[in-house]
Design a protein around this motif. Structure first.
Motif, short mmCIF file in Angstrom:
data_model
loop_
_atom_site.label_atom_id
_atom_site.label_comp_id
_atom_site.label_asym_id
_atom_site.label_seq_id
_atom_site.Cartn_x
_atom_site.Cartn_y
_atom_site.Cartn_z
N GLU A 32 43.24 47.44 43.26
CA GLU A 32 42.16 48.27 43.53
C GLU A 32 40.69 47.68 43.15
O GLU A 32 39.82 47.92 43.88
CB GLU A 32 42.19 49.65 42.78
CG GLU A 32 42.43 49.26 41.05
CD GLU A 32 44.03 49.29 40.75
OE1 GLU A 32 44.20 49.37 39.50
OE2 GLU A 32 44.74 49.00 41.61
N LEU A 33 40.92 46.86 42.10
CA LEU A 33 39.57 46.08 41.73
C LEU A 33 39.29 44.97 42.95
O LEU A 33 38.06 44.74 43.51
CB LEU A 33 39.65 45.36 40.22
CG LEU A 33 38.51 44.50 40.00
CD1 LEU A 33 37.28 45.30 40.12
CD2 LEU A 33 38.76 43.96 38.68
N ALA A 34 40.17 44.30 43.36
CA ALA A 34 39.95 43.17 44.53
C ALA A 34 39.58 43.82 45.75
O ALA A 34 38.51 43.27 46.28
CB ALA A 34 41.27 42.50 44.65
N SER A 152 31.55 37.90 40.91
CA SER A 152 32.25 37.67 39.88
C SER A 152 32.25 38.83 38.99
O SER A 152 31.62 39.40 38.64
CB SER A 152 31.59 36.46 39.03
OG SER A 152 30.34 36.70 38.69
N VAL A 153 33.63 38.73 38.18
CA VAL A 153 33.94 39.65 37.22
C VAL A 153 33.96 39.17 35.93
O VAL A 153 34.24 38.28 35.68
CB VAL A 153 35.42 40.18 37.50
CG1 VAL A 153 35.84 41.32 36.58
CG2 VAL A 153 35.54 40.70 38.94
N ARG A 178 30.09 48.50 37.45
CA ARG A 178 31.16 48.52 36.45
C ARG A 178 32.57 48.89 37.18
O ARG A 178 32.68 49.32 38.00
CB ARG A 178 31.16 49.55 35.37
CG ARG A 178 29.66 49.34 34.51
CD ARG A 178 29.39 50.67 33.51
NE ARG A 178 28.31 50.44 32.94
CZ ARG A 178 27.75 51.25 32.00
NH1 ARG A 178 28.38 52.36 31.45
NH2 ARG A 178 26.59 50.80 31.18
N ALA A 179 33.52 48.08 36.38
CA ALA A 179 35.07 48.53 37.22
C ALA A 179 35.96 48.55 35.90
O ALA A 179 35.60 47.80 34.69
CB ALA A 179 35.35 47.48 38.09
N THR A 199 34.92 46.26 32.70
CA THR A 199 34.12 44.94 33.16
C THR A 199 33.18 45.22 34.01
O THR A 199 32.68 46.53 34.24
CB THR A 199 35.54 44.18 34.02
OG1 THR A 199 35.45 44.98 35.31
CG2 THR A 199 36.53 43.83 33.13
N GLU A 200 32.23 44.23 34.20
CA GLU A 200 31.26 44.26 35.13
C GLU A 200 31.22 43.23 36.25
O GLU A 200 31.70 42.21 36.10
CB GLU A 200 29.82 44.22 34.46
CG GLU A 200 29.55 45.19 33.20
CD GLU A 200 28.73 44.84 32.13
OE1 GLU A 200 28.31 45.64 31.33
OE2 GLU A 200 28.33 43.47 32.11
N VAL A 201 31.07 43.75 37.52
CA VAL A 201 30.87 42.86 38.66
C VAL A 201 29.41 42.48 39.15
O VAL A 201 28.76 43.41 39.13
CB VAL A 201 31.90 43.29 39.89
CG1 VAL A 201 31.86 42.29 41.07
CG2 VAL A 201 33.13 43.56 39.26
N TYR A 202 29.34 41.09 39.35
CA TYR A 202 27.79 40.85 39.62
C TYR A 202 27.88 40.16 40.94
O TYR A 202 28.71 39.28 41.17
CB TYR A 202 27.37 39.95 38.55
CG TYR A 202 26.92 40.53 37.49
CD1 TYR A 202 25.72 41.42 36.95
CD2 TYR A 202 27.94 40.74 36.32
CE1 TYR A 202 25.65 41.84 35.91
CE2 TYR A 202 27.96 41.34 35.22
CZ TYR A 202 26.67 41.89 34.95
OH TYR A 202 26.45 42.64 33.67
N ARG A 203 26.87 40.34 41.82
CA ARG A 203 26.67 39.66 43.03
C ARG A 203 25.30 38.68 42.67
O ARG A 203 24.34 39.28 42.48
CB ARG A 203 26.18 40.67 44.15
CG ARG A 203 25.98 39.74 45.45
CD ARG A 203 25.69 40.69 46.69
NE ARG A 203 25.46 40.09 48.10
CZ ARG A 203 24.32 39.65 48.41
NH1 ARG A 203 23.38 39.68 47.54
NH2 ARG A 203 24.03 39.17 49.53
#
Length: 210
Positions: A32-34, A152-153, A178-179, A199-203
């Motif tokens: 689900e995160l991917a 990136s996570v 957030r994830a 976690t946090e995902v950043y572009r």
């Protein structure tokens, strides 16, 4: 474009680590995160018809997710040969025909020279183990060298670090969300059967230094 839920279903067949290594912080990226990361990258035009690199690919979850969204090619890099062997098998399970190269190498010293605008997707180690602090910094260094844009996570609370790092390299954080990373018990030091890690995902758009 297939839906995010359809992508998640396709990635549900991806097997995790047979013998995970704590020193490499080998936690499987949930489908689900991917699917969420790849879907957002695709919506931003960062996947289709361009090369995608998965640094620290493990058993290939992010690489295979990207492969299902029409990139020109995918490269998965990992230092663990056993994990890459599983990634090869996972490719057969997923059934993608996109060209994929599995590279056995240290992802922080990836021997790659991508041609044209490139996207990096990665779920790097957070640096939670003793002696492995700030492990995600080295992954960001590599992303800055290889990519036009990266996703990136990171552990929750990483905003100031990621933004400062990107700025130092002439890059800009353009998106953040957030994830939750659900981790099952797989090491002796885990004291519960499962744990939800915020976690946090950043572009990040990186400066073109070439």
């Amino acid at each position: 474009m297939a839906t995010k839920s359809a992508l998640e279903t396709q990635l549900a067949v991806v097997a995790g680590f047979e013998d995970p290594r704590a020193d490499l912080e080998q936690y499987p990226t949930p489908p689900e995160l991917a699917a969420h990361v790849v879907h957002i990258a695709d919506l931003n035009g960062d996947v289709e018809d361009r090369p995608v690199i998965d640094l620290g690919t493990g058993t290939g979850m992010l690489a295979l997710g990207a492969a299902l969204r029409g990139p020109s090619r995918v490269v998965g890099v990992d230092v663990d040969r056993a994990a890459l062997k599983t990634a090869v098998a996972n490719r057969r399970r997923v059934g993608t025909t996109t060209p994929i190269d599995w590279v056995h190498a240290d992802a922080t010293r990836a021997p790659l020279c991508p041609d044209g605008p490139t996207t990096v997707l990665m779920n790097p180690p957070f640096g939670a183990q003793n002696g492995n602090e700030h492990a995600d910094r080295a992954f960001l260094e590599t992303a800055a060298d290889l990519a036009e844009v990266s996703y990136s996570v990171h552990n929750a609370g990483s905003e100031s670090f990621v933004e400062a790092f990107a700025a130092d390299r002439g890059g800009t954080v353009t998106h953040a969300f957030r994830a939750t990373l659900d981790v099952d018990r797989q090491f002796d030091f885990h004291d519960s059967e499962s744990k939800a890690i915020e976690t946090e995902v950043y572009r990040i758009e990186w400066a073109d230094e070439g």
